[in-house]
Design a protein around this motif. Structure first.
Motif, PDB file in Angstrom:
ATOM      1  N   ASN A  70    -105.685  18.057  57.730  1.00 40.21           N
ATOM      2  CA  ASN A  70    -105.570  17.134  56.609  1.00 40.21           C
ATOM      3  C   ASN A  70    -104.125  16.750  56.275  1.00 40.21           C
ATOM      4  O   ASN A  70    -103.894  15.840  55.499  1.00 40.21           O
ATOM      5  N   PHE A  71    -103.159  17.489  56.825  1.00 39.76           N
ATOM      6  CA  PHE A  71    -101.759  17.208  56.538  1.00 39.76           C
ATOM      7  C   PHE A  71    -101.037  16.799  57.823  1.00 39.76           C
ATOM      8  O   PHE A  71    -101.382  17.235  58.908  1.00 39.76           O
ATOM      9  N   LYS A  72    -100.004  15.986  57.670  1.00 40.24           N
ATOM     10  CA  LYS A  72     -99.260  15.485  58.829  1.00 40.24           C
ATOM     11  C   LYS A  72     -98.653  16.608  59.662  1.00 40.24           C
ATOM     12  O   LYS A  72     -98.640  16.541  60.880  1.00 40.24           O
ATOM     13  N   ASN A  73     -98.144  17.637  58.993  1.00 35.67           N
ATOM     14  CA  ASN A  73     -97.504  18.723  59.736  1.00 35.67           C
ATOM     15  C   ASN A  73     -98.505  19.778  60.214  1.00 35.67           C
ATOM     16  O   ASN A  73     -98.119  20.752  60.851  1.00 35.67           O
ATOM     17  N   GLY A  74     -99.783  19.619  59.883  1.00 36.66           N
ATOM     18  CA  GLY A  74    -100.829  20.514  60.359  1.00 36.66           C
ATOM     19  C   GLY A  74    -100.867  21.871  59.679  1.00 36.66           C
ATOM     20  O   GLY A  74    -101.603  22.761  60.109  1.00 36.66           O
ATOM     21  N   GLN A  75    -100.123  22.057  58.607  1.00 38.33           N
ATOM     22  CA  GLN A  75    -100.097  23.334  57.896  1.00 38.33           C
ATOM     23  C   GLN A  75    -100.878  23.234  56.605  1.00 38.33           C
ATOM     24  O   GLN A  75    -100.886  22.199  55.948  1.00 38.33           O
ATOM     25  N   GLY A 119    -104.235  29.924  53.698  1.00 38.39           N
ATOM     26  CA  GLY A 119    -102.855  29.453  53.661  1.00 38.39           C
ATOM     27  C   GLY A 119    -102.147  29.442  55.006  1.00 38.39           C
ATOM     28  O   GLY A 119    -101.263  28.635  55.241  1.00 38.39           O
ATOM     29  N   ASP A 120    -102.547  30.357  55.905  1.00 41.31           N
ATOM     30  CA  ASP A 120    -101.861  30.438  57.193  1.00 41.31           C
ATOM     31  C   ASP A 120    -102.616  29.756  58.334  1.00 41.31           C
ATOM     32  O   ASP A 120    -102.230  29.855  59.487  1.00 41.31           O
ATOM     33  N   GLN A 121    -103.712  29.034  58.017  1.00 41.00           N
ATOM     34  CA  GLN A 121    -104.488  28.348  59.045  1.00 41.00           C
ATOM     35  C   GLN A 121    -103.951  26.939  59.299  1.00 41.00           C
ATOM     36  O   GLN A 121    -103.346  26.325  58.426  1.00 41.00           O
ATOM     37  N   ALA A 122    -104.210  26.460  60.504  1.00 38.36           N
ATOM     38  CA  ALA A 122    -103.891  25.066  60.804  1.00 38.36           C
ATOM     39  C   ALA A 122    -104.823  24.168  59.995  1.00 38.36           C
ATOM     40  O   ALA A 122    -105.964  24.523  59.725  1.00 38.36           O
ATOM     41  N   ASN A 123    -104.309  23.036  59.580  1.00 40.24           N
ATOM     42  CA  ASN A 123    -105.082  22.151  58.718  1.00 40.24           C
ATOM     43  C   ASN A 123    -104.865  20.708  59.165  1.00 40.24           C
ATOM     44  O   ASN A 123    -103.766  20.176  59.052  1.00 40.24           O
TER      45      ASN A 123
END
Length: 194
Positions: free
Chosen positions: A54-59, A48-52
């Motif tokens: 796959n999403f525009k905001n990177g969360q 949950g707290d990692q950068a991702n």
């Protein structure tokens, strides 16, 4: 001779096992050894707290869409204001059946959560008051700090007050579920008639 061969075979097997244990244990001190199910240890899902990416905001953790309601959550769309209190007083009605079981449950809940301040009979003479704290108004004889007699409080006004609190009384929304609040409302109506 057969017995000697048996001891030689057992001795060789024991030596081989001991040697393999020593060899494998000395290999890498940080190794946890064999993993039975590596997917349980090295999963491909993001925390949950990692950068991702796959999403525009990177969360990874995303805010739920506006207007969604969590499973098992009951909405109470009346704000914690005087207007919200008045509106709840006219619009909100108790949907639980007015049964002796629900009233008895409400009495138990009232005794546990409300009687320390309001007293067992709702006269504002609970144990907290006996220790010097301000007394809440009596349900049958007192006046509400928001205006009007306590005996005239409606389902919605009592429910709103339990949910948000008022004056010295804090919110009980985290201690008492919506259904339990409605049972307390039923019992408070009994106390208003004393």
């Amino acid at each position: 001779m057969l017995a000697m061969n048996k001891y030689r075979i057992l001795g060789t097997a024991a030596f081989a096992i001991a040697a393999s244990v020593v060899m494998t244990s000395c290999h890498d001190k940080r190794s946890t050894g064999w993993e039975y199910a590596p997917n349980m240890y090295e999963h491909i899902a993001y925390e949950g707290d990692q950068a991702n990416p796959n999403f525009k905001n990177g969360q990874t953790a995303q805010v739920p869409p506006a207007g969604t309601t969590p499973v098992g959550f009951k909405r109470f769309d009346y704000p914690n204001t005087k207007d919200g209190y008045e509106l709840a007083g006219t619009e909100v009605k108790n949907l639980l059946a007015n049964t002796s079981k629900n009233i008895e449950d409400g009495k138990k809940l009232f005794t546990t959560f409300c009687s320390p301040c309001h007293g067992v009979t709702g006269q504002g003479d609970g144990l907290v008051v006996q220790h010097g704290y301000p007394a809440p108004p009596s349900y049958s004889k007192g006046q509400s700090s928001r205006g009007g007699a306590m005996k005239d409080l409606t389902d919605g006004k009592i429910y709103h007050t339990i949910t948000y609190g008022v004056n010295s009384m804090g919110s009980y929304a985290s201690q008492v579920s919506p259904e339990e609040r409605w049972k307390i409302v039923m019992y408070v109506h009994q106390l208003q008639n004393l």
